[in-house]
Design an enzyme around this catalytic site. Structure first.
Site, PDB file in Angstrom:
ATOM      1  N   PHE A   1       0.859  -1.193   0.000  1.00 24.65           N
ATOM      2  CA  PHE A   1       0.000   0.000   0.000  1.00 24.65           C
ATOM      3  C   PHE A   1       0.895   1.244   0.000  1.00 24.65           C
ATOM      4  CE2 PHE A   1      -3.318   2.777   2.093  1.00 24.65           C
ATOM      5  CZ  PHE A   1      -4.280   2.632   1.111  1.00 24.65           C
ATOM      6  N   GLY A   2       1.924   1.168  -0.866  1.00 28.29           N
ATOM      7  CA  GLY A   2       2.811   2.329  -1.034  1.00 28.29           C
ATOM      8  C   GLY A   2       2.219   3.268  -2.073  1.00 28.29           C
TER       9      GLY A   2
ATOM     10  N   ILE B   1       2.359   3.302  -5.361  1.00 25.44           N
ATOM     11  CA  ILE B   1       1.655   2.694  -6.508  1.00 25.44           C
ATOM     12  C   ILE B   1       0.373   2.010  -6.028  1.00 25.44           C
ATOM     13  CG2 ILE B   1       1.824   1.123  -8.475  1.00 25.44           C
ATOM     14  CD1 ILE B   1       4.854   1.492  -8.439  1.00 25.44           C
TER      15      ILE B   1
ATOM     16  N   SER C   1       0.210  -4.849   4.488  1.00 22.86           N
ATOM     17  CA  SER C   1       1.610  -4.503   4.247  1.00 22.86           C
ATOM     18  C   SER C   1       2.351  -4.715   5.556  1.00 22.86           C
ATOM     19  CB  SER C   1       1.740  -3.060   3.764  1.00 22.86           C
ATOM     20  OG  SER C   1       1.045  -2.200   4.634  1.00 22.86           O
ATOM     21  N   ARG C   2       3.685  -4.574   5.509  1.00 22.21           N
ATOM     22  CA  ARG C   2       4.479  -4.865   6.707  1.00 22.21           C
ATOM     23  C   ARG C   2       3.970  -4.088   7.913  1.00 22.21           C
ATOM     24  NH1 ARG C   2      10.417  -4.386   4.506  1.00 22.21           N
ATOM     25  NH2 ARG C   2       9.175  -3.214   3.045  1.00 22.21           N
TER      26      ARG C   2
ATOM     27  N   ARG D   1       6.982  -8.439  -8.511  1.00 20.34           N
ATOM     28  CA  ARG D   1       8.138  -9.169  -9.024  1.00 20.34           C
ATOM     29  C   ARG D   1       7.779 -10.644  -9.071  1.00 20.34           C
ATOM     30  NH1 ARG D   1       9.745  -5.053 -10.656  1.00 20.34           N
ATOM     31  NH2 ARG D   1      11.768  -4.045 -10.387  1.00 20.34           N
TER      32      ARG D   1
ATOM     33  N   GLU E   1      12.018 -14.341 -15.428  1.00 18.33           N
ATOM     34  CA  GLU E   1      11.676 -13.712 -16.699  1.00 18.33           C
ATOM     35  C   GLU E   1      12.958 -13.274 -17.414  1.00 18.33           C
ATOM     36  OE1 GLU E   1       9.157 -10.664 -14.824  1.00 18.33           O
ATOM     37  OE2 GLU E   1      10.584  -9.172 -15.569  1.00 18.33           O
TER      38      GLU E   1
ATOM     39  N   HIS F   1       6.187  -7.548 -18.575  1.00 18.07           N
ATOM     40  CA  HIS F   1       6.791  -6.578 -17.633  1.00 18.07           C
ATOM     41  C   HIS F   1       6.832  -5.169 -18.239  1.00 18.07           C
ATOM     42  CE1 HIS F   1       9.763  -6.295 -14.026  1.00 18.07           C
ATOM     43  NE2 HIS F   1       9.071  -5.182 -14.175  1.00 18.07           N
TER      44      HIS F   1
HETATM   45  C1  GLV Z   1       9.606  -1.954 -12.862  1.00 20.93           C
HETATM   46  O1  GLV Z   1       9.311  -3.084 -12.601  1.00 20.93           O
HETATM   47  C2  GLV Z   1      10.307  -1.085 -11.956  1.00 20.93           C
HETATM   48  O2  GLV Z   1      10.745  -1.554 -10.904  1.00 20.93           O
HETATM   49  O3  GLV Z   1      10.439   0.103 -12.273  1.00 20.93           O
END
Ligand code: GLV
Length: 340
Positions: free
Chosen positions: A154-155, A157, A176-177, A250, A279, A297
């Site tokens: 919940f940062g 982004i 979240s943590r 990730r 990946e 990605h």
């Molecule tokens: C993309 O995955 C980034 O970390 O910017």
């Protein structure tokens, strides 16, 4: 004399032009993927590097490149950089937070809708010439509006995604943590819940958290014990059969083999994935699954955002090597051991 820096992958002309004003630049506009030894050879005599998320920067590389004082990643994630190794050797490391939040959040909503409403599958069916008429039960999906969205992370982004999700009348849960401040939760009516509650209650489980040793195969109940593997399997079992998993974070956070099994057996409904373990050599098991929406990605890949990321990394590099404070320094403690 200008200091030498290396830009490890292709960047925009404007980025090179800016760097060229400050440094002797070794660029890679052919965008070759250097082997580790090639990268190390290129970095000889360089004071800094503008890296990409595919360059592994660790203690061994730093020892073989003793002139390196700054490593500036063109990504917000920095799991490719061993931060402790940088700090121990006085090497500054930076990332590009902030400039990609909205583009990643936009793309995330696209992937959520594509997954819930089977957009890719519908297009494949049409292109294959199979569409002979419309019928009531055709390509039935899950609704996005009104769904319960569970955010792991919940940062910045995560919150940009929550903002968009509220426009779809979604209920927001997050884990979240540590719990966010009330002011961060309030605009989205976001409710902090345990990992288990999130997995059980969410219609859409969405990963947007950093990749660290703790989140590798993201543990649920007994995090440490789970590190042995198949954490994914146990967590996936906790999700609703109608639920969708979206991974924007990730690859290593999800056990992809376990996810493929869950998708095959339909113990969860579908997955939308922008990232994969190992990946770009993703597990081929994904390719045959109609209920997996696969994306290479590219969540941040709008032209303005990628330009802003490249320029942010370049500005960090200039600040790092010309005595200023890099705006996005990840390891301030490196200062105590700064290389001469
Ligand atoms: C993309 O995955 C980034 O970390 O910017």
């Amino acid at each position: 004399m200008k200091q030498k820096i290396v830009v490890t992958r292709e960047v925009f002309d404007e980025t090179l032009e800016y760097l060229g004003r400050h440094f002797e630049v070794v660029a890679n506009q052919e965008d070759r993927r250097h082997s580790r030894d090639e990268l190390i050879a290129l970095l000889q005599g360089a004071a800094g590097a503008q890296t990409s998320g595919t360059d592994r920067i660790d203690g061994e590389l730093l020892d073989r490149c003793p002139g390196l004082r700054a490593v500036c990643n063109t990504a917000v994630g920095y799991n490719n950089i061993d931060l402790d190794a940088c700090t121990a050797r006085g090497v500054m490391a930076t990332n590009t937070p902030g400039v990609l939040d909205d583009s990643v959040a936009d793309y995330t909503m696209g992937l959520v809708i594509a997954t819930c409403r089977r957009i890719g599958e519908g297009e494949r069916y049409l292109r294959a010439g199979q569409w002979t008429g419309t019928y009531l039960k055709q390509t039935l999906g899950q609704d996005v509006h009104g769904a319960t969205l569970g955010l792991f992370g919940f940062g910045r982004i995560g919150q940009a995604i929550a903002k968009r999700a509220r426009g779809f009348d979604m209920n927001i849960l997050y884990h979240s943590r540590s719990r966010a401040a009330a002011e961060a939760e309030r605009p989205f009516d976001a409710r902090y819940v345990s990992k288990e509650a999130l997995l059980r209650e969410a219609d859409i489980v969405l990963l947007i958290l950093p990749y660290t040793p703790e989140t590798h195969h993201y543990g649920c109940v007994e995090e440490i014990a789970y590190r042995k593997g198949y954490i994914g399997a146990k967590e996936l079992c906790m999700m609703k059969r109608s639920a969708v998993l979206i991974n924007m974070a990730r690859g290593g956070i999800v056990d992809d083999a376990a996810l493929i099994e869950a998708l095959k057996k339909k113990t969860i409904w579908a997955a939308g994935l922008d990232v994969f373990e190992n990946e770009p050599r993703l597990n081929p098991g994904f390719l045959a699954l109609e209920n997996a929406v696969l994306s290479p990605h590219i969540a941040s890949a709008s032209e303005p955002t990628r330009k802003a990321m490249a320029m942010t990394a370049a500005k960090n590099l200039v600040a790092a090597l010309t005595g200023g404070a890099p705006p996005n320094l990840l390891n301030p403690a490196c200062r105590e051991r700064a290389r001469a």
